[in-house]
Design an enzyme around this catalytic site. Structure first.
Site, PDB file in Angstrom:
ATOM      1  N   HIS A 168       0.826  -1.254  -0.056  1.00 54.21           N
ATOM      2  CA  HIS A 168      -0.114   0.117  -0.145  1.00 54.21           C
ATOM      3  C   HIS A 168       0.781   1.463  -0.116  1.00 54.21           C
ATOM      4  CE1 HIS A 168      -3.476   2.256   2.035  1.00 54.21           C
ATOM      5  NE2 HIS A 168      -3.392   2.663   0.922  1.00 54.21           N
ATOM      6  N   CYS A 214      -2.406  -4.615 -21.653  1.00 50.80           N
ATOM      7  CA  CYS A 214      -2.247  -4.077 -20.357  1.00 50.80           C
ATOM      8  C   CYS A 214      -1.127  -4.767 -19.757  1.00 50.80           C
ATOM      9  CB  CYS A 214      -3.435  -4.816 -19.539  1.00 50.80           C
ATOM     10  SG  CYS A 214      -3.640  -6.524 -19.821  1.00 50.80           S
ATOM     11  N   ARG A 257       9.904 -16.426 -16.619  1.00 53.06           N
ATOM     12  CA  ARG A 257       9.875 -14.857 -15.924  1.00 53.06           C
ATOM     13  C   ARG A 257      10.614 -14.804 -14.773  1.00 53.06           C
ATOM     14  NH1 ARG A 257       4.827 -11.280 -15.174  1.00 53.06           N
ATOM     15  NH2 ARG A 257       3.332 -12.800 -15.606  1.00 53.06           N
ATOM     16  N   ASP A 277       3.226 -12.218 -19.589  1.00 53.26           N
ATOM     17  CA  ASP A 277       3.209 -13.607 -20.144  1.00 53.26           C
ATOM     18  C   ASP A 277       3.212 -13.986 -21.602  1.00 53.26           C
ATOM     19  OD1 ASP A 277       2.707 -15.165 -17.535  1.00 53.26           O
ATOM     20  OD2 ASP A 277       0.721 -14.495 -17.509  1.00 53.26           O
ATOM     21  N   ARG A 331      -7.087  -6.271 -11.427  1.00 50.63           N
ATOM     22  CA  ARG A 331      -6.462  -7.407 -11.239  1.00 50.63           C
ATOM     23  C   ARG A 331      -7.376  -8.125  -9.884  1.00 50.63           C
ATOM     24  NH1 ARG A 331      -1.566  -5.136 -12.006  1.00 50.63           N
ATOM     25  NH2 ARG A 331      -0.399  -5.841 -13.855  1.00 50.63           N
ATOM     26  N   GLU A 389      -2.582 -13.608 -24.286  1.00 51.47           N
ATOM     27  CA  GLU A 389      -1.325 -13.735 -23.710  1.00 51.47           C
ATOM     28  C   GLU A 389      -0.643 -15.301 -24.047  1.00 51.47           C
ATOM     29  OE1 GLU A 389      -1.914 -13.561 -19.341  1.00 51.47           O
ATOM     30  OE2 GLU A 389      -3.956 -14.238 -19.454  1.00 51.47           O
ATOM     31  N   ARG A 444     -10.807  -8.111 -14.538  1.00 53.80           N
ATOM     32  CA  ARG A 444     -10.501  -9.476 -14.928  1.00 53.80           C
ATOM     33  C   ARG A 444     -10.774 -10.357 -13.935  1.00 53.80           C
ATOM     34  NH1 ARG A 444      -4.335 -10.375 -16.086  1.00 53.80           N
ATOM     35  NH2 ARG A 444      -4.176 -10.657 -13.641  1.00 53.80           N
TER      36      ARG A 444
END
Lengths: 209, 834
Positions: free
Chosen positions: B449, B762, B725, B715, B556, B691, B592
């Site tokens: 945060h 995105c 990754r 991705d 997300r 993706e 999503r």
């Protein structure tokens, strides 16, 4: 003879007595504890009242009281009185009436239950200081052939004397024991609620006569 | 494995302690909180039936330890144990140990392995009074390793040394071996202690760069040393510093620790920008308070107790807010504050002082707390030092309540770069930033945060510099580079001059970006594109709206499912989505559906262990097999769509069949809502992430079934390049500028154009001004990025010509390597901005 209906009545009346004495018990506890005994007992017995069923036998009634107290009292009195009723309940499963001898066993089991849970002895400024004299006087009276009402009257008198005798004692158990000598001069709230419980049983039996 | 039940009079304490224990035990052991009572007016107390239920929940473990805070709780815990059946009773013990230390030690030892007696012993020896640590004489007597033992020495590189998680990992590893293992701190010349005991290992106070000596004797002594070497090689799983600005070329394989070399400290870039200014350490100090005689000490004690109660209510509200904001870190900090606030030692000492000295409450409180803070800070152990900061914070809160004066934001008279251990979200409003040129911290992550809020500040910010932050000298000029995430603690004149030039250019650019950020993104030749923000929690709404983003291109939702013990229900999710719709005030919102799995596992959903989770049961694949969880989320999203423009998007799509199946589930969820008489938008747009290479190759076919595409470059790049990754050894291959990736993107955009649906992006590439010419040239409709990137993106976008970009994209895609693409793009951008 004590019927299961009278046992239920004992619980109902005790709930009323705890509500009446809520402030009084809390004041006693404020002096040497955390000022919640009155609220806690009142809440615990109210919960017991909700679970009370007239059709239950003595064992089931006492067990439901035990469960209500251990779940709802919150403070140390919950597990102590809860264990007391649970120990007594185990002796009376399926029974719908209790003889004088059974009531003596009820008191004996109660003392055992409190001793077991609290690891306390008489003279340590606890519930036991009124409960043990109550049990011993009941036993003595019954050996002399006194009837149930008489035995309970003797027990109540002994409990009251035991309760008053906690005033000069030094607390050895629970939060009051943190105060050490400063606990002298105050009546123990646990011994007081125990006296009220015994006294209410006496009143239920006396009223029935 | 031993289960743990926590019994406290306060539910907040037991819940908070459970979270701490979960963290210490790495969520691998069952811990249940059974504190408080269900009495709204009287929540303090214990309930034996609740305790009984908690014990039964963890009875599947090899044994159960019950911890209770004070006398009455212990009695009720015993009562609960007595209510178990005899066979069950034998597995359960009431553990007489200090609640907090005992539970945490038990959690670690239980995760490490061992019998119920082992775990109990650890818990019971867990507590060392703060004043005793660091005193050689208080140490437990050392053991002497046997003559045939295998001895070896290691240097510990983790920033905290062998503490907390690294210590837990070490002890767990040791407990997997039969050999007798002893450990000593060579640097501090300590004696040997048992390496299988977390408390013993902690007493060694192994700090960063300390050398430890380990002696193992037994059948698997050699494997013991292999295991330690493996831990050292992985730096005890402490993530090496990552980051760098999104426009930087792919990071070099990160083999270094967070520290860097020479005078340069490496951290995580949070907010771009440059600063040169004297360093200033931020430390919470309690202000002096005048002593005053009070006449009515009883009333003063009551006033003090009321202040504590107010402070408790404030902290509880902050914990609640942290929970709704899904900010685990914030929640843990404030739960620690509650523990300090409820510390009877402190409160009792203050009451005593009030009575004895007839002192005013604020003076008694200030002195008592300040002395305690000083003693914490005087200790060598950095973990205990940090406790001092927490306590000081609680001290300030109560002081503010007692004196009624709001603390003025801390102001700096001359320009400074602030240095601090951690920055908490609640710190930001307490600072006056007018003379703050930059900010850096020892610890902290981009996704916390605080990281999110700090990324919205107008000064450069670098988090996570590590323990070397202490080498910064107070008052000395340092150089902070928020683009590369570095701090130069001893810059030479040349470096200072270069940084000042960069700072001037950056300030100038930022001023211009600020001025145009609320305008639509328009090219020189009048082409408009949509600029959107990515989001993962409600706490970002303020930043998003202030950034000039026109919509949210990716919300997300998997984070709603993480760090908890069960899936969020429909109403909870609906509340969050609706709050997002309201906060966006008419801006469209793409939600999503959860992308659980891969690198984001969720324990309660019982996913199997997979050899290749990134190629496994994740995203839409998982949702289609778990329709109950999926329906709950779809209903919540659909209900939110009745309040504003909401779009739903599915992650990890490979085939047309998956899309048609997902659409059927949406229809099922709609039917359920209609049945229940609940509103939703029946024309809600449905889109997919592109993706997976299979989806890109068959984008023509997929486009017939959806309203939009959003290209997930992170991705997509790893799948096209077949490079993990998370593996630094193949990090060079992860570059979306590689022509292979660019061509897949081109095919996807063209398929969308032919089907007349819109297509966005995105992934991290979308916010990279370097990628904008190619993406604009290929015809991308929507660019969704971190909110902090929006103003600058719009600014650089306004310099581009769509026509020229279209021609340039053709040219770039015909190149052979990523390096060539970058080089040509840089030259093209220079020509465009001239």
């Amino acid at each position: 003879m004590l019927t299961s209906a009278q046992v239920a009545e004992w619980i109902e009346k005790t709930a009323a007595v705890m509500a009446e004495n809520r402030e009084y018990l809390t004041q006693l506890d404020a002096a040497i504890g955390d000022a919640d005994h009155g609220n806690n007992m009142d809440r615990g017995y109210k919960a017991a009242l909700e679970r009370l069923s007239a059709e239950d036998d003595v064992g089931a009634i006492l067990k439901s009281v035990a469960m209500a107290l251990i779940s709802k009292v919150g403070g140390a009195a919950g597990p102590l009185y809860g264990t007391m009723f649970l120990q007594a309940a185990n002796a009376f499963a399926g029974k719908t009436t209790l003889s004088e001898e059974d009531v003596e066993l009820l008191l004996e089991r109660s003392v055992d239950g409190i001793k077991m849970r609290g690891r306390a002895e008489q003279g340590e400024k606890t519930i036991l200081d009124s409960l043990i004299p109550a049990y011993e006087s009941f036993q003595a009276a019954r050996r002399n052939g006194t009837d149930l009402a008489g035995c309970l009257a003797a027990a109540t008198d002994a409990a009251e004397a035991g309760m008053a005798a906690t005033i000069p004692l030094i607390a050895k158990k629970g939060r009051a024991s943190y105060l050490g000598e400063r606990s002298i001069g105050h009546q123990d709230p646990g011994a007081t609620s125990a006296y009220l419980i015994v006294k209410t049983l006496r009143d239920v039996v006396a009223d029935a006569r | 494995m031993i289960g743990i039940v926590i019994v406290s009079h306060s539910r907040q304490i037991s819940d908070g302690l459970k979270r701490m224990a979960d963290a210490m035990g790495q969520e691998s052991i069952p811990v249940v909180s059974a504190g408080g009572m269900d009495e709204p007016d009287d929540p303090l107390g214990t309930d034996a039936l609740r305790i009984l239920q908690a014990i039964q929940e963890v009875l599947h473990a090899d044994g159960v330890l019950v911890f209770a805070d004070i006398g009455a709780a212990k009695l009720n815990a015993e009562t609960a144990i007595d209510l178990l059946e005899d066979a069950q009773k034998r597995k359960v013990r009431l553990c007489d140990a200090p609640l907090v230390e005992g539970v945490l030690a038990a959690a670690v030892q239980s995760a490490a392995g061992g019998s119920i007696e082992d775990v109990m012993r650890e818990a019971q020896t867990a507590y060392t009074p703060p004043m005793a640590t660091g005193r050689e004489t208080e140490r437990t007597p050392s053991v002497t390793p046997s003559a045939d033992a295998l001895l070896r020495e290691y240097e510990i590189a983790t920033p905290l040394g062998l503490h907390a998680r690294p210590a837990a990992l070490f002890v767990s590893a040791m407990n997997r071996h039969q050999s007798a293992i002893d450990i000593r701190n060579v640097t501090k010349n300590s004696g040997y202690v048992n390496a299988k005991s977390i408390n013993k290992v902690m007493t060694l106070e192994v700090q960063q760069r300390d050398r430890i000596g380990v002696s193992a004797s037994g059948p698997d002594a050699a494997q013991v040393h292999d295991a330690i070497q493996a831990l050292i090689d992985q730096n005890f799983g402490e993530a090496p510093a990552t980051g760098g600005p999104p426009s930087a070329p792919p990071p070099k394989p990160a083999t270094d620790t967070a520290d860097g070399d020479g005078s340069i400290l490496n951290g995580t870039a949070i907010r771009i920008g440059y600063a040169v200014a004297p360093a200033r350490f931020l430390r919470i100090e309690l202000p002096d308070v005048d002593a005053r005689q009070v006449d009515d000490v009883d009333a003063e004690v009551v006033r003090f107790d009321e202040a504590l109660a107010t402070a408790r209510a404030e902290i509880e509200a902050l914990i609640q807010r942290g929970k709704t904001m899904l900010d685990d870190y914030e929640v843990r900090i404030f739960e620690a504050h509650l523990l300090h606030l409820d510390d009877p030692e402190i409160a009792e000492a203050v009451r005593k002082r009030i009575r004895k000295d007839k002192s005013n409450a604020e003076h008694a409180w200030r002195d008592t707390v300040a002395a305690m803070v000083a003693s914490y800070r005087g200790l060598a152990d950095p973990v205990i030092q940090a406790r001092g900061d927490d306590l000081a914070d609680v001290g300030l809160r109560v002081l503010r309540i007692l004196t009624g004066a709001d603390a003025m934001p801390t102001r700096f008279e001359t320009p400074v770069i602030l240095c601090t251990k951690t920055l908490r979200p609640s710190d930001i409003p307490t600072l006056d930033f007018s003379n703050v040129q930059g900010l850096c911290t020892e610890k902290g992550s981009k996704t916390s945060h605080a990281g999110i809020l700090a990324s919205g500040l107008n000064v450069p910010v670098v988090f996570g510099l590590g323990a070397r932050i202490e080498e910064i000298e107070e008052g000395r000029d340092i150089l902070l580079d928020g683009a590369s995430g570095t701090v130069d603690i001893d810059p030479d004149a040349k470096a200072i001059k270069a940084a000042q030039e960069k700072r001037t250019a950056w300030r100038d650019r930022m001023d211009r970006a600020e001025r145009i950020k609320f305008r639509p993104a328009t090219t020189r030749d009048g082409q408009r594109r949509r600029v959107a923000a990515n989001m993962q929690g409600l706490q970002e709404l303020g930043n998003i709206v202030a950034s000039g983003a026109e919509e949210v291109g990716l919300f997300r939702t998997e984070f709603l499912y993480m760090n908890r013990t069960d899936a969020p229900g429909e109403d909870e999710q609906y509340g969050i989505y609706r709050a997002a719709v309201a906060g966006l005030d008419g801006r469209p919102l793409v939600i999503r559906t959860m992308d659980i799995g891969g690198d984001k596992p969720v324990p309660y959903l019982q996913q199997p262990n997979e050899a290749n989770p990134n190629l496994g049961w994740r995203g839409l694949r998982f949702c289609l097999a778990n329709t109950k969880v999926f329906h709950t989320q779809l209903r919540a999203i659909l209900r939110a769509s009745s309040h504003g423009p909401v779009r739903v998007m599915f992650p990890m799509v490979s085939t047309v069949d998956e899309v048609t199946a997902a659409r059927r589930e949406v229809e099922a969820a709609e039917a359920q809502l209609t049945g229940a008489g609940l509103d939703f938008d029946p024309t809600i747009q449905i889109g997919i992430m592109v993706e997976v290479p299979a989806a890109a190759e068959t984008a023509d076919a997929l486009a017939a079934h959806v309203d939009f595409f959003s290209i997930g470059t992170n991705d997509l790049t790893q799948y096209v390049m077949a490079a993990d990754r998370g593996n630094p050894k193949v990090a060079d291959l992860i570059d979306p500028f590689h022509p292979a990736v660019l061509r897949v993107i081109q095919r996807t955009i063209h398929a969308a154009k032919r089907a007349k649906i819109w297509v966005g992006m995105c992934g991290a590439m979308a916010g990279d001004p370097m990628a904008a010419p190619i993406l604009l040239g290929l015809g991308l409709d929507e660019f969704s990025m971190n909110a902090a990137q929006v103003p600058e993106f719009k600014l650089s976008f306004s310099h581009l010509s769509a026509d020229a970009c279209a021609r340039f994209a053709e040219e770039a895609l015909a190149l052979d390597t990523a390096a060539q693409v970058r080089e040509r793009t840089a030259a093209f951008l220079d020509a465009q901005t001239e």
